[in-house]
Design an enzyme around this catalytic site. Structure first.
Site, PDB file in Angstrom:
ATOM      1  CG  ASP A 111      -2.027   1.023   1.129  1.00  0.00           C
ATOM      2  OD1 ASP A 111      -3.199   0.614   1.126  1.00  0.00           O
ATOM      3  OD2 ASP A 111      -1.711   2.228   1.061  1.00  0.00           O
ATOM      4  CG  ASP A 114      -2.926   3.493  -2.284  1.00  0.00           C
ATOM      5  OD1 ASP A 114      -3.933   2.778  -2.130  1.00  0.00           O
ATOM      6  OD2 ASP A 114      -2.306   4.038  -1.357  1.00  0.00           O
ATOM      7  CD  GLU A 115      -5.586  -1.850  -0.570  1.00  0.00           C
ATOM      8  OE1 GLU A 115      -5.816  -2.584   0.364  1.00  0.00           O
ATOM      9  OE2 GLU A 115      -6.440  -1.060  -1.021  1.00  0.00           O
TER      10      GLU A 115
HETATM   11  P1  TTP Z   1      -5.335   5.026   1.110  1.00  0.00           P
HETATM   12  O1  TTP Z   1      -4.327   3.975   0.775  1.00  0.00           O
HETATM   13  O2  TTP Z   1      -6.462   4.645   1.979  1.00  0.00           O
HETATM   14  O3  TTP Z   1      -4.618   6.253   1.819  1.00  0.00           O
HETATM   15  P2  TTP Z   1      -3.214   6.898   1.536  1.00  0.00           P
HETATM   16  O4  TTP Z   1      -2.420   6.139   0.532  1.00  0.00           O
HETATM   17  O5  TTP Z   1      -3.411   8.334   1.211  1.00  0.00           O
HETATM   18  O6  TTP Z   1      -2.514   6.839   2.957  1.00  0.00           O
HETATM   19  P3  TTP Z   1      -1.932   5.541   3.715  1.00  0.00           P
HETATM   20  O7  TTP Z   1      -2.165   4.366   2.832  1.00  0.00           O
HETATM   21  O8  TTP Z   1      -0.481   5.835   3.927  1.00  0.00           O
HETATM   22  O9  TTP Z   1      -2.685   5.484   4.993  1.00  0.00           O
HETATM   23  O10 TTP Z   1      -5.948   5.622  -0.216  1.00  0.00           O
HETATM   24  C1  TTP Z   1      -5.187   5.790  -1.412  1.00  0.00           C
HETATM   25  C2  TTP Z   1      -5.578   7.048  -2.136  1.00  0.00           C
HETATM   26  O11 TTP Z   1      -6.978   7.037  -2.442  1.00  0.00           O
HETATM   27  C3  TTP Z   1      -5.348   8.308  -1.294  1.00  0.00           C
HETATM   28  O12 TTP Z   1      -4.032   8.804  -1.425  1.00  0.00           O
HETATM   29  C4  TTP Z   1      -6.392   9.231  -1.843  1.00  0.00           C
HETATM   30  C5  TTP Z   1      -7.525   8.347  -2.316  1.00  0.00           C
HETATM   31  N1  TTP Z   1      -8.640   8.383  -1.329  1.00  0.00           N
HETATM   32  C6  TTP Z   1      -9.673   9.295  -1.523  1.00  0.00           C
HETATM   33  O13 TTP Z   1      -9.680  10.029  -2.502  1.00  0.00           O
HETATM   34  N2  TTP Z   1     -10.688   9.346  -0.598  1.00  0.00           N
HETATM   35  C7  TTP Z   1     -10.707   8.550   0.524  1.00  0.00           C
HETATM   36  O14 TTP Z   1     -11.630   8.637   1.353  1.00  0.00           O
HETATM   37  C8  TTP Z   1      -9.629   7.607   0.716  1.00  0.00           C
HETATM   38  C9  TTP Z   1      -9.603   6.722   1.930  1.00  0.00           C
HETATM   39  C10 TTP Z   1      -8.625   7.570  -0.237  1.00  0.00           C
HETATM   40 MG    MG Z   2      -2.230   4.091   0.696  1.00  0.00          MG
END
Ligand code: TTP
Ligand code: MG
Length: 404
Positions: free
Chosen positions: A9, A105-106
Protein backbone atom coordinates in the site's frame (compact mmCIF):
# COMPACT_ATOMS: atom_id res chain seq x y z
CA UNK A 1 2.67 -25.55 -0.56
CA UNK A 2 3.93 -22.73 1.63
CA UNK A 3 1.88 -19.76 0.43
CA UNK A 4 3.45 -16.30 0.72
CA UNK A 5 1.19 -13.35 -0.08
CA UNK A 6 2.51 -9.82 -0.30
CA UNK A 7 0.34 -6.75 0.30
CA UNK A 8 1.61 -3.36 -0.73
CA UNK A 9 0.00 0.00 0.00
CA UNK A 10 1.48 3.32 -1.06
CA UNK A 11 1.94 5.86 1.74
CA UNK A 12 -0.27 8.99 1.63
CA UNK A 13 -0.45 8.19 -2.07
CA UNK A 14 -1.91 11.33 -3.73
CA UNK A 15 0.03 13.61 -1.37
CA UNK A 16 3.30 11.73 -1.94
CA UNK A 17 2.89 11.99 -5.73
CA UNK A 18 2.45 15.75 -5.37
CA UNK A 19 5.54 15.98 -3.16
CA UNK A 20 7.59 14.25 -5.85
CA UNK A 21 6.16 16.55 -8.56
CA UNK A 22 7.00 19.62 -6.48
CA UNK A 23 9.86 18.91 -4.03
CA UNK A 24 9.21 22.22 -2.23
CA UNK A 25 6.14 20.46 -0.75
CA UNK A 26 8.26 17.79 0.93
CA UNK A 27 8.07 17.79 4.72
CA UNK A 28 5.05 20.11 4.62
CA UNK A 29 1.50 19.41 5.79
CA UNK A 30 -0.18 18.79 2.44
CA UNK A 31 -3.90 18.25 1.99
CA UNK A 32 -5.36 16.94 -1.27
CA UNK A 33 -9.03 17.36 -2.14
CA UNK A 34 -9.65 20.99 -2.95
CA UNK A 35 -8.49 24.54 -2.55
CA UNK A 36 -8.26 26.22 0.86
CA UNK A 37 -11.51 28.10 0.17
CA UNK A 38 -13.47 25.11 -1.06
CA UNK A 39 -16.31 25.00 1.44
CA UNK A 40 -18.03 21.86 0.24
CA UNK A 41 -15.18 19.49 -0.61
CA UNK A 42 -13.68 16.65 1.39
CA UNK A 43 -10.10 15.56 2.00
CA UNK A 44 -8.90 12.83 -0.40
CA UNK A 45 -5.73 12.32 1.56
CA UNK A 46 -3.21 14.21 3.67
CA UNK A 47 0.56 13.91 4.03
CA UNK A 48 1.75 12.37 7.32
CA UNK A 49 2.84 15.88 8.36
CA UNK A 50 -0.81 17.01 8.04
CA UNK A 51 -2.07 13.86 9.79
CA UNK A 52 -0.10 14.96 12.86
CA UNK A 53 -2.69 17.77 13.13
CA UNK A 54 -5.55 15.25 12.98
CA UNK A 55 -6.40 15.68 9.28
CA UNK A 56 -7.87 12.50 7.75
CA UNK A 57 -9.33 11.21 4.45
CA UNK A 58 -13.04 11.98 3.90
CA UNK A 59 -12.98 14.85 6.42
CA UNK A 60 -14.62 18.12 5.23
CA UNK A 61 -11.98 20.53 3.92
CA UNK A 62 -13.38 23.19 6.27
CA UNK A 63 -12.51 20.99 9.27
CA UNK A 64 -9.05 20.28 7.85
CA UNK A 65 -8.47 24.01 7.45
CA UNK A 66 -9.41 24.59 11.08
CA UNK A 67 -7.14 21.78 12.35
CA UNK A 68 -4.23 22.68 10.11
CA UNK A 69 -4.44 26.39 9.22
CA UNK A 70 -0.90 26.47 7.78
CA UNK A 71 -1.42 23.42 5.57
CA UNK A 72 -0.99 23.50 1.79
CA UNK A 73 -4.30 22.67 0.06
CA UNK A 74 -4.47 21.22 -3.48
CA UNK A 75 -7.15 19.80 -5.75
CA UNK A 76 -5.06 16.94 -7.12
CA UNK A 77 -4.09 15.52 -10.52
CA UNK A 78 -5.82 12.32 -11.52
CA UNK A 79 -3.59 11.46 -14.44
CA UNK A 80 -0.42 11.73 -12.34
CA UNK A 81 -1.85 9.24 -9.79
CA UNK A 82 -2.94 6.86 -12.55
CA UNK A 83 0.52 6.97 -14.07
CA UNK A 84 2.26 6.27 -10.75
CA UNK A 85 -0.18 3.41 -10.08
CA UNK A 86 0.59 1.93 -13.49
CA UNK A 87 4.35 2.08 -12.86
CA UNK A 88 3.91 0.33 -9.49
CA UNK A 89 1.79 -2.37 -11.16
CA UNK A 90 4.51 -2.98 -13.77
CA UNK A 91 7.22 -3.22 -11.08
CA UNK A 92 5.15 -5.77 -9.14
CA UNK A 93 4.78 -7.86 -12.28
CA UNK A 94 8.55 -8.22 -12.45
CA UNK A 95 8.39 -10.19 -9.19
CA UNK A 96 5.44 -12.49 -9.92
CA UNK A 97 2.77 -12.82 -12.62
CA UNK A 98 0.11 -13.15 -9.90
CA UNK A 99 -0.61 -9.48 -9.16
CA UNK A 100 -4.03 -8.20 -8.13
CA UNK A 101 -4.41 -4.43 -7.98
CA UNK A 102 -6.97 -3.95 -5.18
CA UNK A 103 -7.25 -0.19 -5.60
CA UNK A 104 -5.29 2.63 -7.18
CA UNK A 105 -2.52 2.41 -4.55
CA UNK A 106 -2.82 -1.08 -3.17
CA UNK A 107 -2.08 -4.57 -4.48
CA UNK A 108 -1.68 -8.22 -3.55
CA UNK A 109 1.07 -10.33 -5.06
CA UNK A 110 1.35 -14.09 -4.70
CA UNK A 111 5.12 -14.43 -4.19
CA UNK A 112 5.07 -18.15 -3.26
CA UNK A 113 6.82 -19.06 -6.50
CA UNK A 114 9.31 -16.17 -6.38
CA UNK A 115 11.06 -17.21 -3.15
CA UNK A 116 13.98 -19.14 -4.63
CA UNK A 117 14.60 -16.66 -7.41
CA UNK A 118 14.86 -13.67 -5.09
CA UNK A 119 16.12 -15.37 -1.94
CA UNK A 120 13.10 -14.95 0.36
CA UNK A 121 10.51 -12.47 1.58
CA UNK A 122 12.92 -9.74 2.73
CA UNK A 123 14.79 -9.71 -0.56
CA UNK A 124 11.51 -9.49 -2.52
CA UNK A 125 10.22 -6.60 -0.40
CA UNK A 126 13.50 -4.76 -0.52
CA UNK A 127 13.69 -5.14 -4.31
CA UNK A 128 10.15 -3.76 -4.75
CA UNK A 129 10.63 -0.87 -2.35
CA UNK A 130 13.87 0.27 -3.93
CA UNK A 131 12.58 -0.16 -7.51
CA UNK A 132 9.48 1.93 -6.69
CA UNK A 133 11.67 4.61 -5.08
CA UNK A 134 14.01 4.61 -8.05
CA UNK A 135 11.33 4.78 -10.73
CA UNK A 136 8.72 6.98 -9.01
CA UNK A 137 10.33 8.49 -5.90
CA UNK A 138 7.40 7.21 -3.82
CA UNK A 139 7.35 5.54 -0.39
CA UNK A 140 5.27 2.43 0.28
CA UNK A 141 4.65 -0.19 2.94
CA UNK A 142 4.87 -3.94 2.35
CA UNK A 143 3.69 -6.91 4.38
CA UNK A 144 4.29 -10.59 3.58
CA UNK A 145 2.40 -13.40 5.32
CA UNK A 146 0.65 -16.68 4.42
CA UNK A 147 -2.56 -14.93 3.24
CA UNK A 148 -4.22 -11.75 1.97
CA UNK A 149 -6.09 -11.00 5.17
CA UNK A 150 -3.09 -11.06 7.50
CA UNK A 151 -0.91 -9.14 5.02
CA UNK A 152 -3.58 -6.44 4.64
CA UNK A 153 -3.80 -5.94 8.41
CA UNK A 154 -0.03 -6.11 8.80
CA UNK A 155 0.82 -3.46 6.19
CA UNK A 156 -1.48 -1.00 7.91
CA UNK A 157 0.36 -1.82 11.13
CA UNK A 158 3.78 -1.11 9.59
CA UNK A 159 2.98 2.26 7.93
CA UNK A 160 4.61 4.48 6.74
CA UNK A 161 7.64 3.34 4.70
CA UNK A 162 7.61 -0.02 6.45
CA UNK A 163 8.12 -3.72 5.92
CA UNK A 164 6.76 -6.52 8.03
CA UNK A 165 6.95 -10.28 7.66
CA UNK A 166 4.78 -12.86 9.39
CA UNK A 167 5.99 -16.44 9.30
CA UNK A 168 3.64 -19.36 8.67
CA UNK A 169 2.06 -20.37 11.96
CA UNK A 170 2.47 -16.90 13.53
CA UNK A 171 -0.76 -15.42 12.07
CA UNK A 172 -2.89 -15.80 15.22
CA UNK A 173 -0.14 -14.55 17.52
CA UNK A 174 0.37 -11.47 15.35
CA UNK A 175 -3.33 -10.58 15.32
CA UNK A 176 -4.05 -11.46 18.97
CA UNK A 177 -3.06 -8.13 20.63
CA UNK A 178 -4.75 -5.98 17.95
CA UNK A 179 -8.11 -4.28 18.54
CA UNK A 180 -11.06 -6.00 16.83
CA UNK A 181 -11.54 -2.81 14.73
CA UNK A 182 -8.35 -3.70 12.83
CA UNK A 183 -9.87 -6.74 11.14
CA UNK A 184 -11.38 -5.91 7.71
CA UNK A 185 -15.09 -6.67 7.72
CA UNK A 186 -15.65 -5.88 11.39
CA UNK A 187 -17.35 -2.49 11.27
CA UNK A 188 -17.97 -0.06 14.15
CA UNK A 189 -21.41 -1.43 15.11
CA UNK A 190 -20.25 -5.02 15.27
CA UNK A 191 -17.14 -4.02 17.20
CA UNK A 192 -19.33 -2.21 19.73
CA UNK A 193 -21.34 -5.39 20.23
CA UNK A 194 -18.12 -7.39 20.64
CA UNK A 195 -16.76 -4.83 23.12
CA UNK A 196 -19.98 -5.11 25.12
CA UNK A 197 -19.24 -8.83 25.52
CA UNK A 198 -15.81 -7.96 26.89
CA UNK A 199 -14.08 -8.74 23.58
CA UNK A 200 -11.63 -5.93 22.80
CA UNK A 201 -8.83 -7.74 20.95
CA UNK A 202 -8.68 -10.28 18.15
CA UNK A 203 -7.08 -12.74 20.56
CA UNK A 204 -10.09 -12.45 22.84
CA UNK A 205 -12.41 -12.92 19.87
CA UNK A 206 -10.51 -16.03 18.74
CA UNK A 207 -10.62 -17.54 22.24
CA UNK A 208 -14.29 -16.76 22.98
CA UNK A 209 -16.69 -19.66 23.59
CA UNK A 210 -17.88 -20.50 20.02
CA UNK A 211 -21.38 -21.55 21.06
CA UNK A 212 -21.99 -18.32 23.01
CA UNK A 213 -20.73 -16.29 20.07
CA UNK A 214 -22.95 -18.21 17.66
CA UNK A 215 -25.97 -17.48 19.83
CA UNK A 216 -25.27 -13.74 19.40
CA UNK A 217 -24.07 -13.58 15.82
CA UNK A 218 -25.48 -16.71 14.15
CA UNK A 219 -23.54 -18.66 11.56
CA UNK A 220 -21.23 -15.72 10.97
CA UNK A 221 -19.55 -16.33 14.35
CA UNK A 222 -17.51 -19.21 12.92
CA UNK A 223 -16.11 -17.10 10.08
CA UNK A 224 -15.40 -14.24 12.47
CA UNK A 225 -13.34 -16.46 14.77
CA UNK A 226 -11.54 -18.12 11.90
CA UNK A 227 -10.54 -14.73 10.50
CA UNK A 228 -9.57 -13.45 13.97
CA UNK A 229 -7.03 -16.30 14.03
CA UNK A 230 -5.69 -15.15 10.68
CA UNK A 231 -7.12 -18.06 8.75
CA UNK A 232 -8.21 -16.94 5.28
CA UNK A 233 -8.04 -18.73 1.94
CA UNK A 234 -8.83 -16.00 -0.60
CA UNK A 235 -6.73 -16.31 -3.72
CA UNK A 236 -4.82 -13.55 -5.48
CA UNK A 237 -6.73 -13.08 -8.74
CA UNK A 238 -4.70 -11.46 -11.53
CA UNK A 239 -6.76 -9.32 -13.89
CA UNK A 240 -6.06 -11.65 -16.80
CA UNK A 241 -7.67 -14.58 -14.92
CA UNK A 242 -11.05 -13.01 -14.31
CA UNK A 243 -12.76 -12.58 -17.65
CA UNK A 244 -16.30 -12.64 -16.33
CA UNK A 245 -18.40 -13.09 -13.26
CA UNK A 246 -21.62 -15.02 -13.73
CA UNK A 247 -24.50 -15.91 -11.45
CA UNK A 248 -27.42 -18.11 -12.45
CA UNK A 249 -30.23 -20.02 -10.90
CA UNK A 250 -32.38 -22.98 -11.98
CA UNK A 251 -35.94 -22.87 -10.71
CA UNK A 252 -37.38 -25.88 -8.91
CA UNK A 253 -40.18 -25.79 -11.50
CA UNK A 254 -40.42 -23.79 -14.72
CA UNK A 255 -41.89 -20.33 -14.11
CA UNK A 256 -44.18 -18.13 -16.17
CA UNK A 257 -44.58 -15.43 -13.52
CA UNK A 258 -42.15 -12.71 -14.65
CA UNK A 259 -42.49 -10.86 -11.35
CA UNK A 260 -40.93 -13.86 -9.61
CA UNK A 261 -38.33 -14.36 -12.35
CA UNK A 262 -37.27 -10.72 -12.13
CA UNK A 263 -36.92 -10.89 -8.36
CA UNK A 264 -34.59 -13.86 -8.71
CA UNK A 265 -32.67 -12.06 -11.44
CA UNK A 266 -32.15 -8.91 -9.37
CA UNK A 267 -30.93 -11.00 -6.47
CA UNK A 268 -28.38 -12.69 -8.76
CA UNK A 269 -27.25 -9.32 -10.04
CA UNK A 270 -26.69 -8.04 -6.53
CA UNK A 271 -24.56 -11.08 -5.77
CA UNK A 272 -22.58 -10.78 -8.98
CA UNK A 273 -21.92 -7.08 -8.46
CA UNK A 274 -20.93 -7.63 -4.87
CA UNK A 275 -18.36 -10.23 -6.00
CA UNK A 276 -17.19 -7.81 -8.70
CA UNK A 277 -16.56 -5.05 -6.15
CA UNK A 278 -14.86 -7.46 -3.80
CA UNK A 279 -12.29 -8.24 -6.47
CA UNK A 280 -11.85 -4.48 -7.09
CA UNK A 281 -13.23 -4.65 -10.62
CA UNK A 282 -15.85 -3.12 -12.87
CA UNK A 283 -17.80 -4.48 -15.83
CA UNK A 284 -18.59 -2.88 -19.15
CA UNK A 285 -20.81 -5.61 -20.54
CA UNK A 286 -23.92 -7.23 -19.03
CA UNK A 287 -25.45 -10.41 -20.46
CA UNK A 288 -28.86 -11.79 -19.59
CA UNK A 289 -29.26 -15.53 -20.00
CA UNK A 290 -32.65 -17.26 -20.16
CA UNK A 291 -33.24 -20.97 -20.57
CA UNK A 292 -36.79 -21.89 -21.46
CA UNK A 293 -38.61 -25.18 -20.97
CA UNK A 294 -36.94 -27.75 -23.18
CA UNK A 295 -33.40 -26.33 -22.66
CA UNK A 296 -33.48 -23.73 -25.44
CA UNK A 297 -31.19 -20.95 -24.21
CA UNK A 298 -31.15 -17.31 -25.30
CA UNK A 299 -28.66 -14.60 -24.34
CA UNK A 300 -29.11 -10.83 -24.65
CA UNK A 301 -26.17 -8.50 -24.06
CA UNK A 302 -25.71 -4.79 -23.56
CA UNK A 303 -22.52 -2.73 -23.51
CA UNK A 304 -22.46 0.15 -21.04
CA UNK A 305 -21.11 3.62 -21.82
CA UNK A 306 -18.36 3.04 -19.25
CA UNK A 307 -17.30 0.28 -16.85
CA UNK A 308 -19.10 0.25 -13.52
CA UNK A 309 -19.79 -1.78 -10.39
CA UNK A 310 -22.70 0.38 -9.23
CA UNK A 311 -25.93 -1.64 -8.82
CA UNK A 312 -28.34 1.01 -10.11
CA UNK A 313 -26.46 1.44 -13.40
CA UNK A 314 -26.41 -2.29 -14.14
CA UNK A 315 -30.03 -2.73 -13.02
CA UNK A 316 -31.13 -0.04 -15.47
CA UNK A 317 -29.23 -1.73 -18.30
CA UNK A 318 -30.73 -5.16 -17.67
CA UNK A 319 -34.26 -3.73 -17.42
CA UNK A 320 -33.92 -2.72 -21.06
CA UNK A 321 -33.13 -6.33 -22.01
CA UNK A 322 -36.09 -7.87 -20.21
CA UNK A 323 -38.76 -7.26 -22.89
CA UNK A 324 -36.69 -9.36 -25.33
CA UNK A 325 -36.60 -12.26 -22.89
CA UNK A 326 -40.32 -12.01 -22.13
CA UNK A 327 -41.25 -11.85 -25.78
CA UNK A 328 -40.73 -15.60 -26.18
CA UNK A 329 -43.81 -16.09 -23.98
CA UNK A 330 -42.55 -19.43 -22.69
CA UNK A 331 -41.99 -20.87 -19.21
CA UNK A 332 -38.51 -20.17 -17.82
CA UNK A 333 -36.31 -22.88 -16.38
CA UNK A 334 -33.12 -20.91 -15.69
CA UNK A 335 -32.19 -17.24 -15.43
CA UNK A 336 -28.69 -15.81 -15.20
CA UNK A 337 -26.56 -12.74 -15.53
CA UNK A 338 -22.93 -12.40 -16.60
CA UNK A 339 -20.75 -9.36 -16.07
CA UNK A 340 -17.87 -9.18 -18.53
CA UNK A 341 -15.33 -6.85 -20.19
CA UNK A 342 -13.87 -6.50 -16.73
CA UNK A 343 -11.33 -3.88 -15.79
CA UNK A 344 -9.77 -3.00 -12.52
CA UNK A 345 -10.28 -0.01 -10.28
CA UNK A 346 -10.84 2.71 -12.91
CA UNK A 347 -13.64 4.20 -10.82
CA UNK A 348 -11.24 5.21 -8.10
CA UNK A 349 -9.68 7.73 -10.43
CA UNK A 350 -13.02 9.45 -10.63
CA UNK A 351 -13.11 9.87 -6.85
CA UNK A 352 -11.35 13.18 -7.13
CA UNK A 353 -13.99 15.71 -8.00
CA UNK A 354 -16.96 13.39 -8.19
CA UNK A 355 -18.81 13.70 -4.94
CA UNK A 356 -21.84 11.74 -6.12
CA UNK A 357 -19.82 8.77 -7.26
CA UNK A 358 -17.79 8.88 -4.10
CA UNK A 359 -20.96 8.65 -2.03
CA UNK A 360 -22.13 5.68 -4.09
CA UNK A 361 -18.78 3.98 -3.65
CA UNK A 362 -18.96 4.43 0.10
CA UNK A 363 -22.55 3.24 0.37
CA UNK A 364 -21.81 0.12 -1.68
CA UNK A 365 -18.63 -0.55 0.28
CA UNK A 366 -20.50 -0.49 3.58
CA UNK A 367 -23.24 -2.70 2.14
CA UNK A 368 -20.59 -5.21 1.06
CA UNK A 369 -19.03 -5.10 4.53
CA UNK A 370 -22.38 -5.75 6.18
CA UNK A 371 -22.98 -8.63 3.83
CA UNK A 372 -19.57 -9.99 4.70
CA UNK A 373 -20.46 -9.89 8.37
CA UNK A 374 -24.04 -11.04 8.43
CA UNK A 375 -24.39 -13.06 5.27
CA UNK A 376 -25.58 -11.93 1.88
CA UNK A 377 -29.23 -11.54 2.78
CA UNK A 378 -28.45 -8.91 5.45
CA UNK A 379 -28.98 -6.11 2.94
CA UNK A 380 -30.96 -6.41 -0.23
CA UNK A 381 -32.66 -4.10 -2.64
CA UNK A 382 -36.45 -4.00 -2.22
CA UNK A 383 -36.88 -5.75 -5.56
CA UNK A 384 -34.71 -8.74 -4.83
CA UNK A 385 -35.87 -8.92 -1.20
CA UNK A 386 -39.22 -10.30 -2.27
CA UNK A 387 -37.40 -13.29 -3.77
CA UNK A 388 -36.80 -14.57 -0.27
CA UNK A 389 -40.47 -14.74 0.47
CA UNK A 390 -41.09 -17.11 -2.36
CA UNK A 391 -39.25 -20.33 -3.09
CA UNK A 392 -35.49 -20.32 -2.70
CA UNK A 393 -33.93 -21.21 -6.02
CA UNK A 394 -30.71 -23.13 -6.48
CA UNK A 395 -28.01 -20.61 -7.29
CA UNK A 396 -24.70 -21.33 -8.88
CA UNK A 397 -21.72 -19.03 -9.08
CA UNK A 398 -19.19 -19.11 -11.84
CA UNK A 399 -16.18 -17.04 -12.62
CA UNK A 400 -14.73 -17.90 -15.96
CA UNK A 401 -14.57 -17.27 -19.63
CA UNK A 402 -17.64 -15.56 -21.10
CA UNK A 403 -17.27 -17.46 -24.34
CA UNK A 404 -18.14 -20.76 -22.64
P1 TTP B 1 -5.33 5.03 1.11
O1 TTP B 1 -4.33 3.97 0.78
O2 TTP B 1 -6.46 4.65 1.98
O3 TTP B 1 -4.62 6.25 1.82
P2 TTP B 1 -3.21 6.90 1.54
O4 TTP B 1 -2.42 6.14 0.53
O5 TTP B 1 -3.41 8.33 1.21
O6 TTP B 1 -2.51 6.84 2.96
P3 TTP B 1 -1.93 5.54 3.71
O7 TTP B 1 -2.17 4.37 2.83
O8 TTP B 1 -0.48 5.84 3.93
O9 TTP B 1 -2.69 5.48 4.99
O10 TTP B 1 -5.95 5.62 -0.22
C1 TTP B 1 -5.19 5.79 -1.41
C2 TTP B 1 -5.58 7.05 -2.14
O11 TTP B 1 -6.98 7.04 -2.44
C3 TTP B 1 -5.35 8.31 -1.29
O12 TTP B 1 -4.03 8.80 -1.42
C4 TTP B 1 -6.39 9.23 -1.84
C5 TTP B 1 -7.52 8.35 -2.32
N1 TTP B 1 -8.64 8.38 -1.33
C6 TTP B 1 -9.67 9.30 -1.52
O13 TTP B 1 -9.68 10.03 -2.50
N2 TTP B 1 -10.69 9.35 -0.60
C7 TTP B 1 -10.71 8.55 0.52
O14 TTP B 1 -11.63 8.64 1.35
C8 TTP B 1 -9.63 7.61 0.72
C9 TTP B 1 -9.60 6.72 1.93
C10 TTP B 1 -8.63 7.57 -0.24
MG1 MG C 1 -2.23 4.09 0.70
Amino acid sequence: MNRRILHIDMDAFFASVEQVRDPSLQGKPLIIGGSRDDLRGVVSTASYEARAFGVRSAMPLATAKRLCPNGVFMRGNRSAYAEASHTVHKILETVSPRVQMASIDEAYVDVSGSQTLFGGDCAIASHIKSEIRRQTGLPCTIAISPNKLVSKVASDFAKPDGYIRIAAGDEAAFLAPLAVEKLPGLGPRLCERLNALGIATLGELAAYDPSLLERRFGAHAVTMQRRARGDSRCEVIPESDAKSIGRETTFAEDLTDWEAIERALFRLMERGLSALRESGMEARSVTLKVRYTGFETHTHAVTLASATSVDSVVFAAIRKLLPKAKAAGRPVRLIGVTLSQLSRGQHQLQWVGSEVLEKWERALKSIDQLRGRHGFDALRSAKSMEALNGRRPRDSDQTGDPSE
